[in-house]
Design a protein around this motif. Structure first.
Motif, short mmCIF file in Angstrom:
data_model
loop_
_atom_site.label_atom_id
_atom_site.label_comp_id
_atom_site.label_asym_id
_atom_site.label_seq_id
_atom_site.Cartn_x
_atom_site.Cartn_y
_atom_site.Cartn_z
N SER A 65 9.46 8.43 24.63
CA SER A 65 9.37 8.98 25.98
C SER A 65 10.16 8.11 26.97
CB SER A 65 7.91 9.04 26.41
OG SER A 65 7.41 7.72 26.62
N ALA A 125 7.00 6.71 33.81
CA ALA A 125 5.79 7.43 33.40
C ALA A 125 5.53 8.62 34.32
CB ALA A 125 4.59 6.49 33.41
N ALA A 126 5.74 8.42 35.62
CA ALA A 126 5.55 9.51 36.58
C ALA A 126 6.55 10.63 36.32
CB ALA A 126 5.70 8.98 38.01
N HIS A 179 7.97 11.36 33.49
CA HIS A 179 7.59 12.02 32.23
C HIS A 179 6.48 13.05 32.47
CE1 HIS A 179 6.98 12.55 27.95
NE2 HIS A 179 5.70 12.25 28.07
N ASP A 180 5.56 12.73 33.37
CA ASP A 180 4.41 13.61 33.62
C ASP A 180 4.70 14.70 34.66
OD1 ASP A 180 2.86 12.23 31.81
OD2 ASP A 180 2.02 10.88 33.33
N GLY A 181 5.49 14.36 35.68
CA GLY A 181 5.67 15.32 36.78
C GLY A 181 7.08 15.50 37.28
N ALA A 191 7.44 13.54 41.14
CA ALA A 191 6.40 12.54 40.88
C ALA A 191 6.97 11.13 41.01
CB ALA A 191 5.80 12.75 39.49
#
Length: 418
Positions: A65, A379-380, A382-384, A388
């Motif tokens: 990721s 990470a943000a 990847h999620d949004g 994000a």
């Protein structure tokens, strides 16, 4: 303390002789010293951010990721941050030039091994070791220039060293992007490793022998006393927080940028994405203009300006337009370098003793900010997605504005009491 039996005239003559023996612009030794440190600075930032422009390719090849791939940058800067103070302290005993040479050579050699990493774990471990090795350069280089270069020429000498840093940071992304497009990310890292080793050899061949360095024993107790003294200074702590927060945004944006531009709706090739990092040159201009901005707006006014520029740039970058993204990136870069220049300069001005350690603490916070920002931003994303990641950057700027506002009010209270 001077020997009380030594006549004042003799002491003055000795001091004058020492000053006259320092490196002056125009001399061959000065040119060699500047070229050596330019090469070392270029190598440092070629290696430090070598994987940042390659993260999408690393993610695809190793099937990891964005947050996992970002560890190849975050752990390098974290290794540098953790090792910065202890490793640079070694130069007090063993000399500036030997420590810098060992740092740049060992980091370049590790750089040659990095492309052969079989998986993400080995890649992250090698990159962390690279960061630890590079810790021997930033603070040590500043100390070397302060000792060996004439006082009148120190500012310009440091400027040229920082120019090497900027060139290395930009070239790392641009070269890696173009090479990776045609030969893959492993070959790209190999090319950067070879270039860095060439810079390391140039440093060893060019660096003049130190003539003003006096070895001193390493005293962990004295070092700890100096560091804790700085950490008890509220103004210095605020400046360290500002360095961390500005770098968190910068690290987040530049770590995630490649993912956004290689994906829809842009779908840009890696080579073109790498060339976008030329925007990094905006930092050179904004750093140079920071002094004039402080003279006009004051230190806190310049900080608010930098915070505002970054925030507006983040909002602009939300548009699905390459022109808007580029304009946003210009503002983010200019705002970051303005804030960083003002905060780092204020550290040296604020610390009345142990300035080297005060600057080392700032750099530690600065690189921790890069590690945290890059990881959290990835990470943000990847999620949004990009919105994000933008929220992460805006949150950091809100925090920076809060720190600056608190400092403004504290200064007003102190003035009112006085």
């Amino acid at each position: 303390m001077p020997d009380v039996d030594t006549p004042a005239s003799a002491r003055t003559t000795t001091t004058d002789a020492a000053a006259e023996s320092k490196l002056l612009p125009g001399s061959a030794a000065y040119r060699r010293a500047i070229l050596a440190l330019f090469a070392a600075g270029t190598a440092t930032f070629l290696l430090l951010y070598s994987t940042q422009g390659l993260l999408p390719a690393i993610s695809d090849d190793l099937r990891v990721s964005p947050a996992q791939a970002s560890l190849t940058v975050a752990m390098t800067t974290a290794g540098l941050a953790i090792a910065l103070i202890p490793v640079s302290t070694l130069s007090e005993k063993y000399g500036r030039t030997p420590v810098m040479a060992a740092a740049v050579v060992s980091a370049a050699v590790i750089g040659l091994a990095v492309p052969f990493s079989p998986d993400l774990t080995v890649l992250v471990v090698l990159r962390t070791l690279q960061g630890v090795a590079l810790a021997g350069l930033p603070a040590t280089a500043m100390a070397y220039l302060a000792e060996e270069v004439s006082k009148k020429a120190i500012a310009s000498a440091i400027g040229l060293y920082v120019a090497g840093n900027s060139l290395g940071g930009m070239a790392s992304r641009v070269i890696a992007g173009f090479v990776a497009q045609f030969a893959g990310w492993r070959v790209a890292l190999g090319v950067l490793g070879v270039l860095s080793l060439g810079c390391a050899v140039a440093f060893i061949l060019l660096a003049p022998k130190a003539r003003h360095f006096t070895p001193s024993p390493i005293s962990p107790r004295a070092l700890l006393r100096t560091l804790t003294g700085h950490l008890r200074n509220p103004l210095l702590v605020r400046l360290y927080l500002l360095g961390l927060l500005f770098m968190a945004v910068f690290g987040s944006v530049y770590t995630v940028l490649g993912y956004r531009l290689t994906a829809a709706p842009f779908n840009l090739p890696e080579g073109l994405v790498g060339s976008i990092f030329l925007v990094y040159l905006v930092g050179t201009a904004s750093s140079a203009a920071a002094g004039k901005l402080v003279a006009r707006l004051g230190r806190r006014g310049a900080l608010y300006f930098g915070i505002g520029a970054v925030a507006v740039g983040l909002l602009l970058s939300l548009a699905d337009s390459i022109a808007a993204v580029l304009a946003g990136l210009v503002l983010i870069t200019a705002g970051f370098f303005t804030g960083h220049s003002v905060a780092s300069g204020a550290v040296s001005h604020t610390a009345t003793s142990g300035r080297a350690q005060a600057s080392a603490l700032y750099l530690t916070a600065y690189y921790i900010g890069n590690s945290v920002g890059g990881t959290v931003g990835a990470a943000a994303y990847h999620d949004g997605g990009w919105p994000a990641a933008t929220v992460v950057g805006l949150a950091a700027m809100v925090a920076a504005a809060g720190v600056t506002l608190y400092g403004t009010r504290a200064a007003r209270r102190a003035t009112a009491v006085g």
